[in-house]
Write an enzyme that holds these catalytic residues in place. Structure first.
Site, PDB file in Angstrom:
ATOM      1  N   ASN A   1      -7.303   1.379   9.862  1.00  0.00           N
ATOM      2  CA  ASN A   1      -5.998   1.692  10.449  1.00  0.00           C
ATOM      3  C   ASN A   1      -6.229   1.713  11.952  1.00  0.00           C
ATOM      4  O   ASN A   1      -7.055   2.489  12.428  1.00  0.00           O
ATOM      5  CB  ASN A   1      -5.514   3.094  10.061  1.00  0.00           C
ATOM      6  CG  ASN A   1      -5.172   3.229   8.586  1.00  0.00           C
ATOM      7  OD1 ASN A   1      -5.310   2.289   7.817  1.00  0.00           O
ATOM      8  ND2 ASN A   1      -4.728   4.413   8.207  1.00  0.00           N
TER       9      ASN A   1
ATOM     10  N   GLU B   1      -3.515  -0.419   8.086  1.00  0.00           N
ATOM     11  CA  GLU B   1      -2.347  -0.027   8.892  1.00  0.00           C
ATOM     12  C   GLU B   1      -2.488  -0.585  10.292  1.00  0.00           C
ATOM     13  O   GLU B   1      -3.576  -0.573  10.865  1.00  0.00           O
ATOM     14  CB  GLU B   1      -2.236   1.502   9.053  1.00  0.00           C
ATOM     15  CG  GLU B   1      -1.700   2.245   7.872  1.00  0.00           C
ATOM     16  CD  GLU B   1      -1.616   3.751   8.115  1.00  0.00           C
ATOM     17  OE1 GLU B   1      -1.436   4.168   9.284  1.00  0.00           O
ATOM     18  OE2 GLU B   1      -1.756   4.502   7.144  1.00  0.00           O
TER      19      GLU B   1
ATOM     20  N   GLU C   1      -7.379   8.074   6.477  1.00  0.00           N
ATOM     21  CA  GLU C   1      -7.765   8.656   7.763  1.00  0.00           C
ATOM     22  C   GLU C   1      -8.411  10.024   7.653  1.00  0.00           C
ATOM     23  O   GLU C   1      -7.872  11.030   8.145  1.00  0.00           O
ATOM     24  CB  GLU C   1      -6.545   8.717   8.693  1.00  0.00           C
ATOM     25  CG  GLU C   1      -5.917   7.364   8.929  1.00  0.00           C
ATOM     26  CD  GLU C   1      -4.907   7.350  10.071  1.00  0.00           C
ATOM     27  OE1 GLU C   1      -4.456   8.423  10.482  1.00  0.00           O
ATOM     28  OE2 GLU C   1      -4.585   6.254  10.550  1.00  0.00           O
TER      29      GLU C   1
ATOM     30  N   TYR D   1      -4.326   1.617  15.875  1.00  0.00           N
ATOM     31  CA  TYR D   1      -3.115   1.631  16.695  1.00  0.00           C
ATOM     32  C   TYR D   1      -3.406   1.458  18.183  1.00  0.00           C
ATOM     33  O   TYR D   1      -2.662   0.831  18.899  1.00  0.00           O
ATOM     34  CB  TYR D   1      -2.351   2.937  16.467  1.00  0.00           C
ATOM     35  CG  TYR D   1      -1.738   3.010  15.081  1.00  0.00           C
ATOM     36  CD1 TYR D   1      -0.483   2.478  14.827  1.00  0.00           C
ATOM     37  CD2 TYR D   1      -2.440   3.556  14.023  1.00  0.00           C
ATOM     38  CE1 TYR D   1       0.073   2.520  13.559  1.00  0.00           C
ATOM     39  CE2 TYR D   1      -1.897   3.597  12.745  1.00  0.00           C
ATOM     40  CZ  TYR D   1      -0.647   3.070  12.525  1.00  0.00           C
ATOM     41  OH  TYR D   1      -0.112   3.096  11.264  1.00  0.00           O
TER      42      TYR D   1
ATOM     43  N   HIS E   1      -3.145  10.784   0.805  1.00  0.00           N
ATOM     44  CA  HIS E   1      -2.573  10.568   2.135  1.00  0.00           C
ATOM     45  C   HIS E   1      -1.994  11.905   2.612  1.00  0.00           C
ATOM     46  O   HIS E   1      -0.791  12.052   2.817  1.00  0.00           O
ATOM     47  CB  HIS E   1      -1.518   9.455   2.107  1.00  0.00           C
ATOM     48  CG  HIS E   1      -1.252   8.817   3.444  1.00  0.00           C
ATOM     49  ND1 HIS E   1      -1.316   7.451   3.650  1.00  0.00           N
ATOM     50  CD2 HIS E   1      -0.932   9.344   4.648  1.00  0.00           C
ATOM     51  CE1 HIS E   1      -1.014   7.174   4.918  1.00  0.00           C
ATOM     52  NE2 HIS E   1      -0.776   8.313   5.549  1.00  0.00           N
TER      53      HIS E   1
ATOM     54  N   ARG F   1       0.853  -1.188   0.000  1.00  0.00           N
ATOM     55  CA  ARG F   1       0.000   0.000   0.000  1.00  0.00           C
ATOM     56  C   ARG F   1       0.892   1.241   0.000  1.00  0.00           C
ATOM     57  O   ARG F   1       1.728   1.406   0.888  1.00  0.00           O
ATOM     58  CB  ARG F   1      -0.906  -0.017   1.238  1.00  0.00           C
ATOM     59  CG  ARG F   1      -1.712   1.240   1.357  1.00  0.00           C
ATOM     60  CD  ARG F   1      -2.669   1.275   2.535  1.00  0.00           C
ATOM     61  NE  ARG F   1      -3.173   2.638   2.587  1.00  0.00           N
ATOM     62  CZ  ARG F   1      -3.220   3.407   3.664  1.00  0.00           C
ATOM     63  NH1 ARG F   1      -2.855   2.936   4.841  1.00  0.00           N
ATOM     64  NH2 ARG F   1      -3.652   4.653   3.578  1.00  0.00           N
TER      65      ARG F   1
HETATM   66  C1  FCB Z   1      -1.270   6.953  10.862  1.00  0.00           C
HETATM   67  C2  FCB Z   1      -0.911   7.512   9.504  1.00  0.00           C
HETATM   68  C3  FCB Z   1       0.409   7.020   8.973  1.00  0.00           C
HETATM   69  C4  FCB Z   1       1.453   6.896  10.052  1.00  0.00           C
HETATM   70  C5  FCB Z   1       0.929   6.188  11.277  1.00  0.00           C
HETATM   71  C6  FCB Z   1       1.928   6.019  12.389  1.00  0.00           C
HETATM   72  O1  FCB Z   1      -2.178   7.793  11.488  1.00  0.00           O
HETATM   73  O2  FCB Z   1      -1.899   7.169   8.567  1.00  0.00           O
HETATM   74  O3  FCB Z   1       0.786   7.866   7.924  1.00  0.00           O
HETATM   75  O4  FCB Z   1       2.000   8.118  10.339  1.00  0.00           O
HETATM   76  O5  FCB Z   1      -0.207   6.848  11.765  1.00  0.00           O
END
Ligand code: FCB
Length: 450
Positions: free
Chosen positions: A288, A356, A163, A290, A118, A74
């Site tokens: 995405n 992500e 995002e 985290y 992006h 990607r």
């Molecule tokens: C996300 C972004 C990506 C990267 C990660 C750590 O929010 O999409 O570009 O910076 O965080």
């Protein structure tokens, strides 16, 4: 735990974070070029003028992906490389660059998963009003058509936006990201224009290639109430609405979810017929993810002191129970399971791709040049196990993309946060697989995680 046959094992990058060559071959200025060049905006004072120099070294990037047995990569298209001022004729050199890269990926049996946006809006469009300005949606559709026509014969899988809620919120309300504005109105209007652009962009790509698969990579975070109180539960639902589905509900159901104490329709400048335009039957939901979010209701004093707190009476923080990455984000694999299952339930089992997921740890080469990043292996193992569980429980997940292929320019953090499966030596531009990259290569080859 074995993954479904044909599962996509990938890694993600973004143009501004890796390409460099910020004014080469006719590329125009983006809002991130401008922002990073403004003193005080990037914590380390760095810019991505060179970054990983991928504009020249993209063959090395593809070799890394091949070394890890990946079958998906990607990456994003830099809009100002294609349209230097955000409108008008295409810059042939920009299109050639991406065409060569796509061809090399296909030759290496790696699916190109192409993100159109992006975060690197052409600066000229920001000067004309940026995302809060309705015409930006039309400009985006024009850009999508140019790229779709140039690459649509070889690219089938597209991501319209990366995002949306992050670049709208951090760019126009919080001001911590480009273009650095701090206005509640601009933020609300930007979200609506992005939703219009998503709907119209979706139709534009489908018109060029009917069998294209088109989605968006939504930043998501499982939102948990801070306590069992009704107020905190309502706060968690508001947090979910604004964080996770503010750009999904308009696409799939033609409406905005309930995030606010009243619906700011006129502030957002929603016109008659708009909610038909935002509709798009996305072919997949990109996630995405985290960290998770803990949501609590704000007290009445906070609500009275600030319009924003009154409109959105929610305090959001990260979880505190799990270990932290170097970025300060909590490691909590269950949040991926929870999020995937909620989307599966609420949207009738859509196709999902994890676009992500990853972690920042500063580990560098030891005396022998090896990068022993055991914590990153544990991170991905944990999240992949949670994902396998979700698939087992009925979720239709087709792929997983680690963020990131290699260490790169982490927005306002500059080069201080390393998310890569490969280590980047920013002085020599040498890329070296970390232990995690080797481990991930085995996972991809065997299609299972121990
Ligand atoms: C996300 C972004 C990506 C990267 C990660 C750590 O929010 O999409 O570009 O910076 O965080």
């Amino acid at each position: 735990m074995t993954f479904p046959k044909g599962f996509y094992w990938g890694a993600s990058t973004a143009a501004y974070q890796i390409e460099g060559a910020w004014k080469e071959d006719g590329k125009g200025e983006s809002i991130w070029d401008r922002f990073a060049h403004t003193p005080g905006k990037i914590k380390t004072g760095e810019t991505a003028d060179v970054a990983c120099d991928s504009y020249h070294r993209w063959r090395e990037d593809i070799a890394l992906a091949s070394a890890m047995n990946l079958n998906s990569y990607r990456f994003s298209i830099s809009w100002p490389r294609i349209q230097p001022v955000g409108s008008g004729a295409a810059n042939a050199k920009g299109l050639d660059f991406y065409r060569s890269m796509v061809d090399a990926l296909l030759e290496a049996h790696i699916r190109p998963l192409v993100t159109l946006y992006h975060w690197d809006l052409p600066q000229t469009l920001e000067d004309a009003g940026g995302w809060p300005q309705r015409d930006t949606a039309a400009r985006f559709v024009d850009f999508a058509q140019i790229v779709g026509r140039a690459l649509g014969d070889r690219v089938s899988d597209w991501i319209l936006f990366n995002e949306p809620s992050v670049f709208a919120y951090q760019g126009y309300l919080e001001g911590s990201h480009a273009p650095g504005r701090t206005s509640l109105l601009d933020f609300l209007r930007a979200t609506h224009v992005i939703n219009l652009a998503q709907g119209e962009g979706f139709r534009a790509l489908k018109a060029i290639r009917a069998d294209a698969r088109v989605g968006t990579a939504f930043n998501m975070s499982a939102c948990e109430p801070a306590s069992n109180s009704e107020d905190d539960k309502l706060a968690a639902e508001r947090a979910h609405a604004i964080t996770n589905v503010w750009f999904i509900e308009p696409a799939l159901h033609g409406r905005y979810p309930n995030a606010f104490t009243f619906f700011p329709e006129s502030m957002m400048r929603i016109k008659a017929g708009d909610m038909e335009k935002t509709r798009a039957a996305l072919d997949f939901i990109g996630i995405n993810l985290y960290y998770r979010t803990i949501a609590a209701a704000t007290g009445s004093f906070e609500r009275l002191t600030h319009l924003q707190n009154w409109l959105f009476p929610v305090k959001m923080t990260g979880g505190l129970q799990g270990p932290k990455t170097d970025f300060g984000w909590e490691v909590w694999p269950k949040s991926l399971y929870d999020m995937v299952m909620r989307i599966t339930r609420d949207y009738n089992r859509p196709v999902i791709e994890i676009t992500e997921n990853g972690c920042s740890y500063g580990d560098g080469p030891d005396a022998n040049g090896a990068i022993r990043d055991a914590r990153r292996i544990e991170y991905h193992r944990g999240y992949l196990s949670a994902l396998a569980q979700a698939i087992n429980d009925g979720a239709d997940v087709r792929g997983y993309h680690a963020w990131s292929l290699m260490d790169n320019f982490e927005w306002v953090e500059g080069f201080s946060q390393r998310f890569g499966l490969a280590y980047t030596d920013f002085k020599t531009q040498q890329r070296t697989l970390k232990d995690s990259g080797k481990w991930y290569g085995t996972v991809a080859a065997e299609n299972r995680v121990e």
